[in-house]
Enzyme design. Structure first.
Site, PDB file in Angstrom:
ATOM      1  N   PRO A 132       0.818  -1.214   0.000  1.00 58.21           N
ATOM      2  CA  PRO A 132       0.000   0.000   0.000  1.00 58.21           C
ATOM      3  C   PRO A 132       0.853   1.266   0.000  1.00 58.21           C
ATOM      4  O   PRO A 132       1.995   1.263   0.479  1.00 58.21           O
ATOM      5  CB  PRO A 132      -0.782  -0.125   1.305  1.00 58.21           C
ATOM      6  CG  PRO A 132       0.159  -0.847   2.216  1.00 58.21           C
ATOM      7  CD  PRO A 132       0.917  -1.824   1.339  1.00 58.21           C
ATOM      8  N   SER A 154      -1.751   2.016  -4.426  1.00 56.66           N
ATOM      9  CA  SER A 154      -1.299   0.778  -3.802  1.00 56.66           C
ATOM     10  C   SER A 154      -1.123  -0.261  -4.906  1.00 56.66           C
ATOM     11  O   SER A 154      -1.625  -0.076  -6.022  1.00 56.66           O
ATOM     12  CB  SER A 154      -2.311   0.286  -2.768  1.00 56.66           C
ATOM     13  OG  SER A 154      -2.463   1.218  -1.707  1.00 56.66           O
ATOM     14  N   HIS A 177       6.619  -3.585   2.673  1.00 56.79           N
ATOM     15  CA  HIS A 177       5.228  -3.740   3.129  1.00 56.79           C
ATOM     16  C   HIS A 177       4.413  -2.484   2.881  1.00 56.79           C
ATOM     17  O   HIS A 177       3.238  -2.421   3.233  1.00 56.79           O
ATOM     18  CB  HIS A 177       5.185  -4.116   4.597  1.00 56.79           C
ATOM     19  CG  HIS A 177       5.313  -2.966   5.568  1.00 56.79           C
ATOM     20  ND1 HIS A 177       6.292  -2.004   5.481  1.00 56.79           N
ATOM     21  CD2 HIS A 177       4.575  -2.631   6.657  1.00 56.79           C
ATOM     22  CE1 HIS A 177       6.156  -1.139   6.464  1.00 56.79           C
ATOM     23  NE2 HIS A 177       5.119  -1.488   7.199  1.00 56.79           N
ATOM     24  N   GLY A 178       5.026  -1.472   2.277  1.00 56.62           N
ATOM     25  CA  GLY A 178       4.303  -0.238   1.998  1.00 56.62           C
ATOM     26  C   GLY A 178       5.261   0.833   1.525  1.00 56.62           C
ATOM     27  O   GLY A 178       6.387   0.540   1.095  1.00 56.62           O
TER      28      GLY A 178
END
Length: 401
Positions: free
Chosen positions: A306, A313, A330-331
């Site tokens: 994201p 995302s 993870h982002g």
């Protein structure tokens, strides 16, 4: 890939790493339990003890603070049959319905969420919950936890929580509607994580370990504390996955109620952790791989990366890069603290940066303003060796915890 320092390699090209994060990476790289070089993801930033956006291989030991206190935190996303033109001009009614049906922040369900009534899927989720209840009663770590409110554990299952946790309705590159959410193991994961961190610190004192940071204390394989923690950590991962699955059932039901039509899933949901540890084999050796703010990205494996509440995302497919221990970010990763974001930006900036998104635009979410995060496009470019982009999502509705 870049060699950032001895025992640390990273995928951070074009991205700045804050000095405090570099110091944390240096501390971890000198630990005697390291089983190989650390892998640093492009969303790297300072964490508690261990750096967020890092993959840490260890031999016969695990660092509880590297797993963190939101054990099993992760993402779930699924594509629906709905198209952009199926959504109403105003999504305020949909947001209000979701906020009524899914507790956010410190709120919880008044009782355990009754998902059994939502067809076969709900019945299966309820069966998983019952199995988790039974496992919880047998956890060895309970003797270390002390007193806590057990009923809260199940009332929080199927709730969002706070911080950067979110629920979103998104459109992909073809105009298909996706439902997406981000949450973890709630208070019980925090309780287990903090307990294990303290157990590791106690063990380090007893053994007179010379640590560069007390938060980097570890538990050794073969000790009762290690066995109790690993059992509880795996349980918390399963609790976190169930939490997301229950929330998704409630989210879909809320969307059906608000939109007045059934919703089918046309792309199998992706449910992935990004705070966890597991035994894996890399370079012919068995080791513990702790991903703190990182997603497993084995060849062909789907994941979710994201951005922020105003940016894109990505649904990605792993390339299985062995040098990253088959991992990806993870982002986007924070580029400034919550306090700094509140000092630098005002509500007008928040409104401008979330234009076109149905979401809160008040002081309560100012610390989550998109500018507080790294540029997601730069983050994705830096990890082109790790994942392929399968779908690009842009949110039209965002609910922050």
């Amino acid at each position: 890939m870049q060699e950032l320092m001895p025992q640390v390699r990273g995928w951070v090209q074009g991205l700045e790493i804050e000095p405090a994060a570099l110091s944390q990476l240096r501390n971890i790289s000198k630990l005697p339990i390291l089983a190989g070089p650390m892998a640093v993801m492009p969303d790297v930033h300072m964490g508690i003890g261990a750096t967020v956006g890092s993959v840490i291989p260890t031999k016969a030991a695990v660092i509880p603070s590297a797993v963190g206190v939101d054990i099993g935190c992760g993402m779930l996303a699924a594509r629906t049959q709905l198209r952009a033109e199926d959504l109403p001009t105003s999504l305020a009614k949909l947001r209000a319905q979701i906020e009524r049906d899914i507790p956010v922040g410190f709120d919880a369900h008044k009782d355990m969420p009754r998902v059994k009534s939502i067809g076969l899927e709900g019945m299966k989720l309820d069966q998983r919950r019952v199995a988790l209840e039974d496992r919880f009663q047998k956890l060895k770590i309970r003797e270390y936890l002390g007193r806590f409110e057990e009923s809260r554990l199940w009332k929080q299952c199927g709730t969002l929580g706070g911080g950067n946790h979110f629920i979103e309705v998104c459109l992909d590159e073809d105009g298909s509607v996706w439902l997406m959410l981000h949450s973890g193991s709630r208070n019980i994961g925090k309780t287990i994580g903090e307990c294990a961190i303290n157990l590791a610190k106690d063990q380090a004192r007893e053994l007179q370990r010379n640590l560069p940071d007390r938060d980097l204390a570890w538990l050794d394989e073969g000790t009762p504390q290690f066995e109790a923690y690993i059992e509880a950590m795996l349980w918390a991962q399963d609790y976190a996955a169930l939490n997301r699955d229950i929330m998704f059932v409630l989210l879909r039901a809320a969307a059906e109620k608000a939109l007045g039509r059934p919703i089918q899933i046309t792309f199998e949901s992706v449910n992935c952790h990004h705070n966890f540890t597991t035994v894996e084999e890399h370079f012919g050796e068995r080791m513990w791989i702790t991903r703190k703010g990182a997603v497993r990205a084995q060849a062909g494996q789907f994941g979710i990366i994201p951005g922020s509440m105003g940016t894109r995302s990505y649904i990605v497919r792993g390339k299985g890069n062995p040098m990253s221990y088959c991992s990806c970010s993870h982002g986007a990763g924070r580029r400034m603290s919550r306090g700094e974001a509140k000092r630098l930006f005002d509500l007008e900036a928040l409104k401008a940066q979330t234009e076109g998104v149905e979401c809160r635009k008040d002081g309560g979410v100012l610390d989550e303003i998109p500018a507080a995060y790294k540029d997601i496009d730069q983050v994705m470019a830096a990890q082109a060796e790790l994942v392929d982009v399968m779908h690009t999502l842009k949110q039209v509705l965002c609910i922050k915890g």
